[in-house]
Scaffold this motif. Sequence first.
Motif, PDB file in Angstrom:
ATOM      1  N   ARG A  33       0.823  -1.219   0.000  1.00 31.37           N
ATOM      2  CA  ARG A  33       0.000   0.000   0.000  1.00 31.37           C
ATOM      3  C   ARG A  33       0.856   1.268   0.000  1.00 31.37           C
ATOM      4  O   ARG A  33       0.452   2.295  -0.549  1.00 31.37           O
ATOM      5  N   ALA A  34       2.019   1.183   0.605  1.00 36.68           N
ATOM      6  CA  ALA A  34       2.911   2.342   0.662  1.00 36.68           C
ATOM      7  C   ALA A  34       3.714   2.517  -0.625  1.00 36.68           C
ATOM      8  O   ALA A  34       4.446   3.505  -0.771  1.00 36.68           O
ATOM      9  N   GLY A  35       3.592   1.569  -1.558  1.00 41.95           N
ATOM     10  CA  GLY A  35       4.332   1.664  -2.810  1.00 41.95           C
ATOM     11  C   GLY A  35       5.799   1.342  -2.661  1.00 41.95           C
ATOM     12  O   GLY A  35       6.615   1.706  -3.513  1.00 41.95           O
ATOM     13  N   GLU A  36       6.151   0.621  -1.594  1.00 38.48           N
ATOM     14  CA  GLU A  36       7.547   0.233  -1.388  1.00 38.48           C
ATOM     15  C   GLU A  36       7.897  -0.985  -2.251  1.00 38.48           C
ATOM     16  O   GLU A  36       7.014  -1.678  -2.754  1.00 38.48           O
ATOM     17  N   ASN A  37       9.168  -1.243  -2.385  1.00 42.92           N
ATOM     18  CA  ASN A  37       9.606  -2.436  -3.113  1.00 42.92           C
ATOM     19  C   ASN A  37       9.168  -3.692  -2.365  1.00 42.92           C
ATOM     20  O   ASN A  37       9.409  -3.820  -1.157  1.00 42.92           O
ATOM     21  N   VAL A  38       8.528  -4.590  -3.076  1.00 42.54           N
ATOM     22  CA  VAL A  38       8.083  -5.857  -2.496  1.00 42.54           C
ATOM     23  C   VAL A  38       8.477  -6.977  -3.460  1.00 42.54           C
ATOM     24  O   VAL A  38       8.193  -6.907  -4.661  1.00 42.54           O
ATOM     25  N   TYR A  39       9.129  -7.994  -2.909  1.00 44.93           N
ATOM     26  CA  TYR A  39       9.625  -9.116  -3.709  1.00 44.93           C
ATOM     27  C   TYR A  39       8.770 -10.352  -3.422  1.00 44.93           C
ATOM     28  O   TYR A  39       8.676 -10.788  -2.273  1.00 44.93           O
ATOM     29  N   ILE A  40       8.162 -10.886  -4.478  1.00 46.54           N
ATOM     30  CA  ILE A  40       7.209 -11.987  -4.342  1.00 46.54           C
ATOM     31  C   ILE A  40       7.645 -13.151  -5.231  1.00 46.54           C
ATOM     32  O   ILE A  40       8.018 -12.959  -6.390  1.00 46.54           O
ATOM     33  N   ALA A  41       7.565 -14.355  -4.689  1.00 47.73           N
ATOM     34  CA  ALA A  41       7.891 -15.546  -5.481  1.00 47.73           C
ATOM     35  C   ALA A  41       6.888 -16.644  -5.187  1.00 47.73           C
ATOM     36  O   ALA A  41       6.387 -16.767  -4.062  1.00 47.73           O
ATOM     37  N   ALA A  42       6.586 -17.424  -6.214  1.00 49.38           N
ATOM     38  CA  ALA A  42       5.771 -18.629  -6.068  1.00 49.38           C
ATOM     39  C   ALA A  42       6.641 -19.798  -6.493  1.00 49.38           C
ATOM     40  O   ALA A  42       7.067 -19.875  -7.644  1.00 49.38           O
ATOM     41  N   LEU A  43       6.927 -20.678  -5.551  1.00 51.34           N
ATOM     42  CA  LEU A  43       7.796 -21.827  -5.803  1.00 51.34           C
ATOM     43  C   LEU A  43       6.961 -23.094  -5.743  1.00 51.34           C
ATOM     44  O   LEU A  43       6.255 -23.340  -4.763  1.00 51.34           O
TER      45      LEU A  43
ATOM     46  N   TYR B 266      -3.892  -3.829  -4.003  1.00 52.01           N
ATOM     47  CA  TYR B 266      -3.140  -3.339  -2.845  1.00 52.01           C
ATOM     48  C   TYR B 266      -2.075  -2.281  -3.144  1.00 52.01           C
ATOM     49  O   TYR B 266      -1.481  -1.754  -2.203  1.00 52.01           O
ATOM     50  N   THR B 267      -1.800  -1.989  -4.388  1.00 50.44           N
ATOM     51  CA  THR B 267      -0.748  -1.010  -4.656  1.00 50.44           C
ATOM     52  C   THR B 267      -1.320   0.269  -5.251  1.00 50.44           C
ATOM     53  O   THR B 267      -2.330   0.242  -5.946  1.00 50.44           O
ATOM     54  N   PRO B 268      -0.669   1.410  -4.999  1.00 51.65           N
ATOM     55  CA  PRO B 268      -1.168   2.687  -5.527  1.00 51.65           C
ATOM     56  C   PRO B 268      -0.738   2.958  -6.957  1.00 51.65           C
ATOM     57  O   PRO B 268      -1.213   3.903  -7.578  1.00 51.65           O
ATOM     58  N   ASN B 269       0.155   2.144  -7.488  1.00 50.22           N
ATOM     59  CA  ASN B 269       0.733   2.433  -8.801  1.00 50.22           C
ATOM     60  C   ASN B 269       0.758   1.201  -9.699  1.00 50.22           C
ATOM     61  O   ASN B 269       1.680   1.026 -10.490  1.00 50.22           O
ATOM     62  N   ASP B 270      -0.260   0.339  -9.539  1.00 50.26           N
ATOM     63  CA  ASP B 270      -0.374  -0.895 -10.321  1.00 50.26           C
ATOM     64  C   ASP B 270       0.871  -1.767 -10.184  1.00 50.26           C
ATOM     65  O   ASP B 270       1.301  -2.422 -11.137  1.00 50.26           O
ATOM     66  N   GLY B 271       1.461  -1.741  -9.004  1.00 48.68           N
ATOM     67  CA  GLY B 271       2.560  -2.641  -8.711  1.00 48.68           C
ATOM     68  C   GLY B 271       3.881  -2.292  -9.364  1.00 48.68           C
ATOM     69  O   GLY B 271       4.685  -3.187  -9.634  1.00 48.68           O
ATOM     70  N   ALA B 272       4.132  -1.010  -9.587  1.00 44.96           N
ATOM     71  CA  ALA B 272       5.404  -0.619 -10.210  1.00 44.96           C
ATOM     72  C   ALA B 272       6.600  -1.036  -9.369  1.00 44.96           C
ATOM     73  O   ALA B 272       7.700  -1.214  -9.896  1.00 44.96           O
ATOM     74  N   ASN B 273       6.391  -1.193  -8.070  1.00 43.07           N
ATOM     75  CA  ASN B 273       7.488  -1.571  -7.179  1.00 43.07           C
ATOM     76  C   ASN B 273       7.401  -3.022  -6.712  1.00 43.07           C
ATOM     77  O   ASN B 273       8.068  -3.411  -5.758  1.00 43.07           O
ATOM     78  N   VAL B 274       6.579  -3.805  -7.401  1.00 44.91           N
ATOM     79  CA  VAL B 274       6.454  -5.225  -7.075  1.00 44.91           C
ATOM     80  C   VAL B 274       7.322  -6.032  -8.039  1.00 44.91           C
ATOM     81  O   VAL B 274       7.225  -5.883  -9.261  1.00 44.91           O
ATOM     82  N   TYR B 275       8.149  -6.889  -7.487  1.00 48.93           N
ATOM     83  CA  TYR B 275       9.017  -7.754  -8.283  1.00 48.93           C
ATOM     84  C   TYR B 275       8.558  -9.195  -8.066  1.00 48.93           C
ATOM     85  O   TYR B 275       8.558  -9.692  -6.945  1.00 48.93           O
ATOM     86  N   PHE B 276       8.172  -9.837  -9.170  1.00 46.58           N
ATOM     87  CA  PHE B 276       7.542 -11.150  -9.073  1.00 46.58           C
ATOM     88  C   PHE B 276       8.347 -12.209  -9.808  1.00 46.58           C
ATOM     89  O   PHE B 276       8.866 -11.978 -10.901  1.00 46.58           O
ATOM     90  N   ASP B 277       8.416 -13.394  -9.203  1.00 46.32           N
ATOM     91  CA  ASP B 277       9.109 -14.539  -9.816  1.00 46.32           C
ATOM     92  C   ASP B 277       8.224 -15.769  -9.747  1.00 46.32           C
ATOM     93  O   ASP B 277       7.906 -16.264  -8.664  1.00 46.32           O
ATOM     94  N   GLY B 278       7.794 -16.237 -10.907  1.00 49.37           N
ATOM     95  CA  GLY B 278       7.074 -17.503 -10.971  1.00 49.37           C
ATOM     96  C   GLY B 278       8.088 -18.621 -11.090  1.00 49.37           C
ATOM     97  O   GLY B 278       8.686 -18.820 -12.150  1.00 49.37           O
TER      98      GLY B 278
END
Length: 441
Positions: free
Chosen positions: A92-102, A131-143
């Motif tokens: 929500r704060a637009g901070e960098n968030v690192y997400i992975a699905a293993l 949950y993000t204010p900028n369509d997840g610009a600071n979300v890093y995702f790894d499938g």
Amino acid sequence: MKRPKKSVVIYVLSAALITAITLTSCATDSGKGQSEKGTEATDELVAPKEEVKKVSDKPFGIEEDRYAELLDMAFISTGNTYRLKKVIEKLRAGENVYIAALGGSVTEGAGPSNYKDGYAYQFNKKLRAAYTPNDGANVYFDGAGLSGTPSQLGLVRYQSDVVDVLGHTPDLLIIEFAVNDDGSDLSTRAFEALVRNALEANDECAVIALYSAATYGNTANQKKVVANYYGIPQVNVLALVQRATSANDFTKTDYYTDNVHPTKAGHEIQADCLMNLLAKTDAAPAEEAFAIPENWCRPKPLTNFTRILGDDENVKITAGVFGGTDDYTQSIKKTGKGNFPKNWHHASGKGSFVMEINCKALILTYKEQGSWLSEKFGKADVYVDGQLKATYDGGKAGGWCNCVPVYIIDEEVAAKHTVEIKMADGEESKGFTIVAMGYSR
């Protein structure tokens, strides 16, 4: 006395004239719509309109209230909410968030024609939007799904396929091996090592235990013991699918493309189960951070697990005739390339692969050769400290370059061991590939 009569006659004629003009006007404007007066005049002649039923935008057209009920059937627990709430706050704060699905093939996106219709990718999109204010610009995702792989190989892959890909330890890690694991303690111990390693490496990392559905069931019951021990949230999609198909909300052929892989809509349901978990966590009261237990849940813990990519302080390898590289290891959908470019391949000839290692557990992964490839694979003997441990067939019928992880060493205490691998008698002209290895000390 005649004037009133004249007045009445004029009124009647005027009314008739107005009626005629109105009818003429309606006939002339036919097909162009009617005026308000015209509509009012003919209301009693128009059949009442039927109420239009809203079409649900949920998978399989399930009504919204019922869909919410189904999602709750998959929900097991929020666990301790502290870490996942922190992730939501950062989103929500637009901070960098690192997400992975293993996970296995379900996490990789198998089932739909486009792997990006898989639950992990759909969840990534839904989470960014919600949950993000900028369509997840600071979300890093790894499938980080790979077909046919259990927790043991997930543990071997974790550093290279999650941490190295993200360039960061994950803030949110989804672990999905419930339909790939065999329910043995070997798998459960590897699952625990994944959970614990992620929690310890980043004290804000939230881990979600996701139990996918299959027609043959899943291993949720074995994993719940570990998940509860570490206070992590859990979702069991199998519970939803079983109840929904029993209640005719949808059929098995609606949900599955085969015996385990969901359709695009089935994957969306799984993604929504995760979103439901986040919503429940978001609404739950704040909690204090959960202290990681000093002791492990399962016996013979896989502590300090490390992938072997070559020599290190605990490992010395003499590859010998296994010094080649196999360019046809199991590929991953998101890259279309082999996922194990560093491997040890035997093409032909006599000789051995020898490894001196200080460990208490060693997981070795070998390849079952794709039946369409021209190179023929054979059987290899594995010796530990001079004793034959097992013989593995890399040319097993039905192979598709798939990975097979096995425990070569599994002891309570770390010690020095010698591992020797050589082709079985009469198999020296055939191929064999050691895809990956990892050890615990």
